[in-house]
Structure formats: C-alpha cells, structure tokens
Scaffold this active site. Structure first.
Site, PDB file in Angstrom:
ATOM      1  NE  ARG A  18      12.166  16.941  37.713  1.00  0.00           N
ATOM      2  CZ  ARG A  18      13.402  16.515  37.917  1.00  0.00           C
ATOM      3  NH1 ARG A  18      14.089  17.015  38.921  1.00  0.00           N
ATOM      4  NH2 ARG A  18      13.948  15.603  37.147  1.00  0.00           N
ATOM      5  NE  ARG A  72      18.870   7.345  34.795  1.00  0.00           N
ATOM      6  CZ  ARG A  72      17.576   7.309  34.536  1.00  0.00           C
ATOM      7  NH1 ARG A  72      16.706   7.104  35.514  1.00  0.00           N
ATOM      8  NH2 ARG A  72      17.132   7.466  33.314  1.00  0.00           N
ATOM      9  NE  ARG A 115      15.786  11.147  41.927  1.00  0.00           N
ATOM     10  CZ  ARG A 115      15.827  10.291  40.923  1.00  0.00           C
ATOM     11  NH1 ARG A 115      16.525   9.164  41.037  1.00  0.00           N
ATOM     12  NH2 ARG A 115      15.175  10.537  39.806  1.00  0.00           N
TER      13      ARG A 115
END
Length: 240
Positions: free
Chosen positions: A115, A187, A198
């Site tokens: 990431r 989720r 995000r």
C-alpha cells in the site's frame, strides 16, 4: 498433516489431476492494485483458478499466522494486543512464509499489499533474496464517482472471496453464494462515509506505488469501470 487414508479417493484424484494440469501453467507473481470497489475481488478468483496461483490477502494471512501460533504470528499478535501496527517487515515475512506452501508453487496474487512505496521496496528485497520478482502489476483504474454505487451494493462469500453485487453481478439466489449455497455477508466498511476515507488514503499512500511499478515497466492499467466480463477479458489479455 491430515491422514491421506481418510481422504476420499475422488478427492485425491481430483487434486492430483488439478496439480498435473497446473504443472503446465507458467509461473506468475502478480499484484492487483486499485481503490476499494474497483473489481480486484471479482477478478482475483478467476485469475487464481486459471493460473493455479494462491491469493495472498495480508489480513487473512495475519489472522492465519496468529491462529496457528507461528513465530511471526506470535509477534503479530503481540503488536496487535498492544494496539500497535504490525510492521512492514513482519507482513513481508508472513508473505515470504506463505510462499513456501504447495498452493503457491506456481505463484501468487497479492491483493491489498503493498500500500506504500516503502512496503513495495521491502517486498522487492524479499523476492530478490528468493531469486525472483514481480511479473505484472494490474492497476484497476476507475473514477471515484463510480465507486459509491459499487461499494454499497457489494456482498461477499467470506471463505472463497467471491464477490457479488445486487445490481451489477447478483447471485442466482439473493444473499446466497452460487457455488456453496452459503450465506453472503456485507462488510461493515462498505458504506459511503468509510469509502470516502479509504479513497483519501488510497490517493495519498497507494497512488505513488502505481508510479513505482510503472517505472519498473511491469504495470498494466485496466479500465475497471467496464462490466465484469469485459474487465476479465482485459485482465486475460494483460496476462497472456
């Protein structure tokens, strides 16, 4: 190790035939990069089965390492119990450990890692020690405005990772996995507010990783706003 005498003959033969078929496949070490909802979870199982790869999700691997109480798993548990982040070195070590498993013999798909550029560099260092490297990075490129509808309608089969969508890719029976008949879940973070947070993290932390792999000439951009079957065709073309 499971006692093979207790395994049904048909299961043994199926696995043997699968491994014989997989032996003919080329090795592939892949990374899927893209914001949440870009389709990585839809395409990963298809590519995994086609090329006999293992799907390495860092979250799943950390949980498995903790549960099995491996030395790295114990270190990860110690960090998590203290409320600390698991270090990049530890995550890369767990990936290194996972690559020794028979199911990863032909290669892997890394989804959700690296990431950051620092993580990408540590991953490259580990692979270099193994005498290998990343073959291809697929960037699932999609505009932020398309993602909210995708995310809020997404449902997952937890054990396989198969992904469905109430509008774009619904299961045959609502709320139920097509193959196993097991219930699907949504989720907790598949909502618009969490998505915006995000996406901000993705743009600030992970977009530089895309540039990192582009400079290494292993990056292919996938037009992820297309329907899933068209995206699958693009992915297959990129990997052929």
């Amino acid at each position: 190790m499971a006692d093979l005498e207790d395994v049904q003959t048909v299961d043994l033969m199926s696995e043997l035939l699968r491994r014989l078929k997989c032996a003919q496949k080329p090795d592939k070490r892949l990374i899927f990069i893209g914001p949440p909802g870009s389709g990585k979870g839809t395409q990963s199982p298809i590519v995994k089965d086609e090329y006999c790869l293992c799907h390495l999700s860092t979250g799943d691997m950390l949980r498995a390492a903790v549960a099995s109480k491996t030395p790295l798993g114990l270190k990860a548990k110690e960090a998590m119990d203290k409320g600390a982040l698991v270090t990049d070195e530890l995550v890369v070590g767990i990936i290194d450990e996972a690559m020794n498993k028979p199911k990863c013999q032909k290669g892997f798909i890394l989804d959700g890692f690296p990431r950051t550029v620092a993580q990408a560099e540590k991953l490259d260092e580990m692979l270099k020690k193994r005498g290998t490297g990343i073959d291809k990075v697929l960037n699932f490129a999609i505009d932020d405005s398309v993602l909210e509808e995708r995310i809020t309608g997404r449902w997952i089969h937890p054990s396989s990772g198969r992904s469905y969508h109430t509008k774009f890719a619904p299961p045959k029976t609502p709320g139920v996995d097509d193959i196993t008949g097991e219930p699907l879940i949504q989720r907790k973070d598949d909502n618009a507010e969490v998505l915006r947070s995000r996406l901000a993290a993705f743009h600030s932390q992970t977009e530089p990783v895309i540039d990192y792999y582009a400079k290494k000439s292993v990056l292919t951009n996938i037009k992820a706003e297309k329907p899933p079957k068209e995206v699958t065709s693009e992915v297959q073309k990129a990997l052929s």
